[in-house]
Design a protein around this motif. Structure first.
Motif, PDB file in Angstrom:
ATOM      1  N   ALA A  79       0.832  -1.211   0.000  1.00 57.79           N
ATOM      2  CA  ALA A  79       0.000   0.000   0.000  1.00 57.79           C
ATOM      3  C   ALA A  79       0.864   1.257   0.000  1.00 57.79           C
ATOM      4  CB  ALA A  79      -0.942  -0.003   1.193  1.00 57.79           C
ATOM      5  N   GLY A  80       1.940   1.241   0.760  1.00 62.30           N
ATOM      6  CA  GLY A  80       2.851   2.384   0.750  1.00 62.30           C
ATOM      7  C   GLY A  80       3.503   2.577  -0.602  1.00 62.30           C
ATOM      8  N   GLY A  81       3.859   1.467  -1.246  1.00 63.44           N
ATOM      9  CA  GLY A  81       4.454   1.538  -2.581  1.00 63.44           C
ATOM     10  C   GLY A  81       3.503   2.109  -3.616  1.00 63.44           C
ATOM     11  N   VAL A  82       2.240   1.727  -3.538  1.00 67.32           N
ATOM     12  CA  VAL A  82       1.247   2.251  -4.477  1.00 67.32           C
ATOM     13  C   VAL A  82       1.071   3.758  -4.286  1.00 67.32           C
ATOM     14  CG1 VAL A  82      -1.208   2.218  -5.075  1.00 67.32           C
ATOM     15  CG2 VAL A  82       0.033   0.077  -4.814  1.00 67.32           C
ATOM     16  N   ALA A  83       0.999   4.207  -3.041  1.00 63.56           N
ATOM     17  CA  ALA A  83       0.855   5.643  -2.772  1.00 63.56           C
ATOM     18  C   ALA A  83       2.060   6.416  -3.305  1.00 63.56           C
ATOM     19  CB  ALA A  83       0.672   5.890  -1.277  1.00 63.56           C
ATOM     20  N   LEU A  84       3.261   5.873  -3.124  1.00 64.98           N
ATOM     21  CA  LEU A  84       4.456   6.548  -3.632  1.00 64.98           C
ATOM     22  C   LEU A  84       4.522   6.499  -5.153  1.00 64.98           C
ATOM     23  CD1 LEU A  84       7.075   5.483  -0.956  1.00 64.98           C
ATOM     24  CD2 LEU A  84       6.014   7.724  -1.274  1.00 64.98           C
ATOM     25  N   ASP A  85       4.084   5.403  -5.757  1.00 66.13           N
ATOM     26  CA  ASP A  85       4.023   5.339  -7.223  1.00 66.13           C
ATOM     27  C   ASP A  85       3.064   6.388  -7.773  1.00 66.13           C
ATOM     28  OD1 ASP A  85       5.868   3.279  -7.399  1.00 66.13           O
ATOM     29  OD2 ASP A  85       4.328   1.703  -7.550  1.00 66.13           O
ATOM     30  N   ASP A  86       1.935   6.574  -7.101  1.00 66.01           N
ATOM     31  CA  ASP A  86       0.980   7.605  -7.520  1.00 66.01           C
ATOM     32  C   ASP A  86       1.600   8.993  -7.431  1.00 66.01           C
ATOM     33  OD1 ASP A  86      -0.908   5.682  -8.018  1.00 66.01           O
ATOM     34  OD2 ASP A  86      -2.083   6.060  -6.205  1.00 66.01           O
ATOM     35  N   LEU A  87       2.362   9.245  -6.383  1.00 67.12           N
ATOM     36  CA  LEU A  87       3.044  10.538  -6.261  1.00 67.12           C
ATOM     37  C   LEU A  87       4.048  10.741  -7.390  1.00 67.12           C
ATOM     38  CD1 LEU A  87       3.744  11.047  -2.461  1.00 67.12           C
ATOM     39  CD2 LEU A  87       2.414  12.504  -3.969  1.00 67.12           C
ATOM     40  N   ALA A  88       4.786   9.691  -7.725  1.00 69.56           N
ATOM     41  CA  ALA A  88       5.748   9.797  -8.825  1.00 69.56           C
ATOM     42  C   ALA A  88       5.029  10.068 -10.144  1.00 69.56           C
ATOM     43  CB  ALA A  88       6.580   8.522  -8.914  1.00 69.56           C
ATOM     44  N   ASN A  89       3.897   9.414 -10.365  1.00 75.06           N
ATOM     45  CA  ASN A  89       3.132   9.646 -11.589  1.00 75.06           C
ATOM     46  C   ASN A  89       2.583  11.071 -11.640  1.00 75.06           C
ATOM     47  OD1 ASN A  89       3.588   7.036 -12.457  1.00 75.06           O
ATOM     48  ND2 ASN A  89       1.696   6.267 -11.564  1.00 75.06           N
ATOM     49  N   LEU A  90       2.104  11.568 -10.516  1.00 73.44           N
ATOM     50  CA  LEU A  90       1.624  12.948 -10.463  1.00 73.44           C
ATOM     51  C   LEU A  90       2.757  13.933 -10.714  1.00 73.44           C
ATOM     52  CD1 LEU A  90      -0.810  12.705  -7.453  1.00 73.44           C
ATOM     53  CD2 LEU A  90      -1.440  13.352  -9.780  1.00 73.44           C
ATOM     54  N   ARG A  91       3.903  13.646 -10.137  1.00 75.14           N
ATOM     55  CA  ARG A  91       5.066  14.515 -10.347  1.00 75.14           C
ATOM     56  C   ARG A  91       5.452  14.559 -11.820  1.00 75.14           C
ATOM     57  NH1 ARG A  91      10.325  12.248  -7.957  1.00 75.14           N
ATOM     58  NH2 ARG A  91       9.909  10.851  -9.671  1.00 75.14           N
ATOM     59  N   ASP A  92       5.449  13.396 -12.458  1.00 74.38           N
ATOM     60  CA  ASP A  92       5.834  13.338 -13.873  1.00 74.38           C
ATOM     61  C   ASP A  92       4.791  13.954 -14.794  1.00 74.38           C
ATOM     62  OD1 ASP A  92       8.111  12.059 -13.018  1.00 74.38           O
ATOM     63  OD2 ASP A  92       7.360  10.044 -13.477  1.00 74.38           O
ATOM     64  N   GLY A  93       3.544  14.045 -14.346  1.00 72.78           N
ATOM     65  CA  GLY A  93       2.475  14.580 -15.179  1.00 72.78           C
ATOM     66  C   GLY A  93       2.071  16.016 -14.856  1.00 72.78           C
TER      67      GLY A  93
END
Length: 117
Positions: A60-74
């Motif tokens: 769950a922590g990994g998914v939240a951090l992946d979402d942050l990375a995707n938001l940062r890149d977009g």
């Protein structure tokens, strides 16, 4: 997404990550208390609780951090030049994900070893 929506989602996902980590650490602390104060001997239920807690924290922590990375890149240009956008872009999210996953895994392993001995 608009800049406001991106900012809101990024702050929400950051809060979700912190909530996940807080829940995981408190659960590990409760399990440690049960190991210390409970009767000696192996408990399959307690061992499975440690495994489930570790998996929850890592996944769950990994998914939240992946979402942050995707938001940062977009991020759009308006968001990227804002102070929050610059701060989000400066975060090393993959390293944070790796460190938190390794530390949660080590805590889980330590608790499993405490249950087994």
């Amino acid at each position: 997404m608009t800049t406001d929506q991106t900012s809101y989602v990024a702050m929400s996902r950051s809060a979700h990550y912190f909530d996940i980590m807080r829940t995981t650490i408190f659960t590990f602390a409760a399990i440690a208390a049960m190991i210390h104060l409970g009767p000696d001997g192996f408990s399959l239920a307690l061992a499975m609780l440690v495994v489930a807690t570790t998996a929850y924290g890592v996944l769950a922590g990994g998914v939240a951090l992946d979402d942050l990375a995707n938001l940062r890149d977009g991020m759009d240009e308006d968001m990227a030049v804002s102070a929050y956008g610059k701060g989000l872009a400066a975060r090393n999210i993959p390293t944070l994900k790796m460190i938190s996953s390794v530390l949660l895994g080590l805590v889980g392993l330590a608790e499993l070893l405490a249950i087994l001995t």
